[in-house]
Enzyme design. Structure first.
Site, PDB file in Angstrom:
ATOM      1  N   ASP B 179      -6.561  -2.367   4.015  1.00 18.15           N
ATOM      2  CA  ASP B 179      -5.418  -3.074   4.595  1.00 18.15           C
ATOM      3  C   ASP B 179      -4.685  -2.102   5.521  1.00 18.15           C
ATOM      4  O   ASP B 179      -4.374  -0.974   5.124  1.00 18.15           O
ATOM      5  CB  ASP B 179      -4.496  -3.554   3.461  1.00 18.15           C
ATOM      6  CG  ASP B 179      -3.414  -4.473   3.981  1.00 18.15           C
ATOM      7  OD1 ASP B 179      -3.711  -5.678   4.148  1.00 18.15           O
ATOM      8  OD2 ASP B 179      -2.296  -3.984   4.232  1.00 18.15           O
ATOM      9  N   HIS B 192       2.449  -8.066  20.070  1.00 21.29           N
ATOM     10  CA  HIS B 192       1.296  -8.660  19.393  1.00 21.29           C
ATOM     11  C   HIS B 192      -0.025  -8.329  20.062  1.00 21.29           C
ATOM     12  O   HIS B 192      -1.059  -8.255  19.404  1.00 21.29           O
ATOM     13  CB  HIS B 192       1.473 -10.174  19.260  1.00 21.29           C
ATOM     14  CG  HIS B 192       2.400 -10.538  18.152  1.00 21.29           C
ATOM     15  ND1 HIS B 192       3.757 -10.703  18.337  1.00 21.29           N
ATOM     16  CD2 HIS B 192       2.170 -10.712  16.825  1.00 21.29           C
ATOM     17  CE1 HIS B 192       4.325 -10.980  17.180  1.00 21.29           C
ATOM     18  NE2 HIS B 192       3.386 -10.989  16.240  1.00 21.29           N
ATOM     19  N   ASP B 196      -3.202  -6.949  18.182  1.00 20.48           N
ATOM     20  CA  ASP B 196      -4.574  -7.466  18.273  1.00 20.48           C
ATOM     21  C   ASP B 196      -5.551  -6.329  18.573  1.00 20.48           C
ATOM     22  O   ASP B 196      -6.633  -6.244  17.984  1.00 20.48           O
ATOM     23  CB  ASP B 196      -4.680  -8.517  19.400  1.00 20.48           C
ATOM     24  CG  ASP B 196      -4.110  -9.863  18.962  1.00 20.48           C
ATOM     25  OD1 ASP B 196      -3.756 -10.000  17.772  1.00 20.48           O
ATOM     26  OD2 ASP B 196      -4.031 -10.771  19.819  1.00 20.48           O
ATOM     27  N   GLU B 222      -4.459  -8.619   8.441  1.00 16.26           N
ATOM     28  CA  GLU B 222      -4.830  -7.220   8.732  1.00 16.26           C
ATOM     29  C   GLU B 222      -5.667  -6.628   7.597  1.00 16.26           C
ATOM     30  O   GLU B 222      -5.711  -5.431   7.401  1.00 16.26           O
ATOM     31  CB  GLU B 222      -3.570  -6.383   8.996  1.00 16.26           C
ATOM     32  CG  GLU B 222      -2.648  -6.180   7.799  1.00 16.26           C
ATOM     33  CD  GLU B 222      -1.585  -7.271   7.666  1.00 16.26           C
ATOM     34  OE1 GLU B 222      -1.808  -8.404   8.141  1.00 16.26           O
ATOM     35  OE2 GLU B 222      -0.537  -6.991   7.055  1.00 16.26           O
TER      36      GLU B 222
END
Lengths: 212, 302
Positions: B179, B192, B196, B222
């Site tokens: 994670d 964002h 990405d 994620e």
């Protein structure tokens, strides 16, 4: 049942002897074709009611769920269906044994596909050897449908297709095949449909009359 | 009845047809093959097929060829195993023309003279277009659109298959759940689009950090999972730690910005009666411990 073909003890003996020779030749030819020693046990011949064949096949293996199967129909005067049973866990050994060349990524992602295809390929050859030699001894020529792979349980409906009339007994040949180098073994069942049982009996009678 | 001249059909089929004698010499070669191979029939007539295509002299082809000659049965050369039997080029102009070889499905059968098998014929079907479409569809079905890692659907199926396989063969299988740390803050701080890029970057780094046989998948958001087939806990922990260290060492660069991101990792090994949920649950617990212990670390469940 009156129209059904039955074999006398003498005819059964003669059939057994013919099959012993046929399977012996098949084993020798098979070893040559695949370039590896294959043993075929002396075939066991049984007359079995059609609806009990699936049970018969299931009873021959300890854990039917652990087996995969190749099925192939053959057509000639000698016609019927063949089932080759192999423990699922042995299919990978076959891949090793027959070293199909594919690149590593294919091997990783499609090992199941690869195992299946190798089982089909080798099953096709074993069935061809046994059916072909029997047909040759009985002066017949057979053709085949493409083999199919089945990983599921052995179903009655499935085995009973293409076996003809319901009332009569089917003739089943069972042999154990072993690739000695890897100690891989499986079972092959050839089931002659009702129509070819009559023809087989006539062929055996022909041979017997030739002996007298 | 007069027999029909079937060569008129065979010559115009959209299928390669060739006939070999028992010594593998070419007895017949149809027009399709002339086009696909660049060799005319007169040119190849009487020559051994192995002289033309030495790669064909392999055990798989030989045993099937001998089987057809000895037993009069049929042999099927699956595209899935062999891709192609003859090294023919893809048809020009086709979608598949970028591929090196034409994908083929081939069937070999006997030609008898009386009861004796005198020849073997081989048919060659061009299945390149189907194979390409199939590949494209399976790519789409298997991969996450953003990161190109395997998607959740593929991961779920593959994990179930690998657990089944590990039971069948008695190997163990390991799994790491990874994670990205403080991902929400990365998004808030850099935008964002940068977030990405961080996800794509992580997938690339992890695919490189582990072995070809390992399965790197985006599990959701994620979170990523990597399946290590046929791998025990010790080796899996080393691989997971290598993956964690790799991402910590490679900053994300995007739109003139650069940021170091880290990940926490939880590793679990399969037990004999595990379902997918069981091993995932243990990996998740280990991941939780890694997070609780300060992130950017690997925890292994016993």
């Amino acid at each position: 049942m009156s129209d059904c073909v039955e074999f006398s003890p003498l005819e059964l003996d003669a059939l057994q002897e013919t099959m012993n020779i046929g399977f012996g030749q098949a084993a020798a030819a098979l070893s040559e074709v695949i370039d590896m020693h294959v043993a075929l046990s002396v075939p066991k011949i049984s007359m079995i009611a059609k609806e009990t064949i699936a049970d018969y096949v299931r009873n021959e293996v300890a854990d039917p769920a652990a087996f995969c199967m190749v099925e192939q129909f053959f057509f000639g005067r000698f016609s019927g269906t063949s089932f080759l049973l192999l423990p699922q866990a042995e299919s990978r050994k076959l891949v090793e044994l027959f070293g199909v060349e594919t690149d590593e990524s294919v091997r990783q992602e499609n090992l199941d596909v690869l195992e299946r295809e190798v089982v089909i390929e080798i099953g096709n050859i074993i069935i061809g050897a046994c059916v072909g030699k029997i047909a040759e001894m009985l002066k017949d020529v057979v053709t085949y449908q493409p083999p199919r792979f089945l990983a599921g349980p052995i179903e009655r409906e499935f085995i009973n297709r293409h076996l003809g009339s319901d009332e009569c007994l089917a003739l089943v040949f069972k042999t154990l095949f072993t690739f000695e180098r890897q100690n891989v073994c499986g079972l092959l069942f050839l089931v002659a449909g009702a129509e070819s049982v009559g023809w087989l009996k006539a062929a055996v009678d022909d041979m017997l009359s030739g002996l007298v | 009845m007069n027999s029909i001249d079937l060569s008129q059909i065979v010559e115009t089929l959209s299928l390669g047809v060739l006939v070999l004698d028992p010594e593998a010499r070419i007895v017949y070669w149809n027009r399709w093959l002339e086009n696909a191979s660049g060799h005319s029939f007169p040119e190849v007539r009487g020559r051994s097929i192995f002289e033309l295509y030495p790669e064909l002299e392999n055990p798989a082809f030989m045993r099937n060829f001998r089987s057809v000659l000895s037993f009069g049965n049929y042999a099927y050369f699956s595209q899935r195993v062999h891709d192609h039997l003859l090294p023919l080029r893809p048809a020009p102009g086709a979608t598949a023309s970028g591929a090196e070889f034409m994908s083929q499905h081939c069937v070999m059968g006997p030609i008898r003279e009386g009861p004796r098998v005198a020849y073997a014929y081989l048919t060659i079907e061009d299945v390149s277009e189907t194979v390409i479409r199939e590949k494209l569809l399976s790519e789409l079905a298997m991969h996450d659109v953003l990161t190109s890692a395997y998607n959740r659907r593929y991961f779920d199926r593959r994990l179930a298959e690998e657990l089944e396989r590990s039971r069948r063969y008695g190997h163990s299988l390991s799994l790491v759940m990874l994670d990205l740390d403080h991902f929400k803050e990365v998004n808030d701080r850099y935008g964002h689009l940068f977030g990405d890029e961080a996800l794509k970057h992580a997938a690339r780094v992890w695919v490189k950090a582990v072995r070809v046989s390992d399965v790197v998948a985006r599990y959701g958001g994620e979170e990523f999972c990597i399946i290590f087939p046929e791998t025990g806990i010790d080796e899996a922990c080393l691989l997971a730690e290598r993956a964690r260290a790799a991402i910590a060492a490679a900053p994300v660069e995007f739109g003139g910005l650069s940021a170091r991101i880290t990940a926490s990792a939880g590793v679990a090994v399969s037990r004999p009666d595990d379902g997918s949920d069981d091993i995932l649950h243990r990996a998740d617990e280990a991941l939780y411990r890694a997070k609780a212990a300060g992130r950017n670390r690997t925890e292994c469940s016993a």
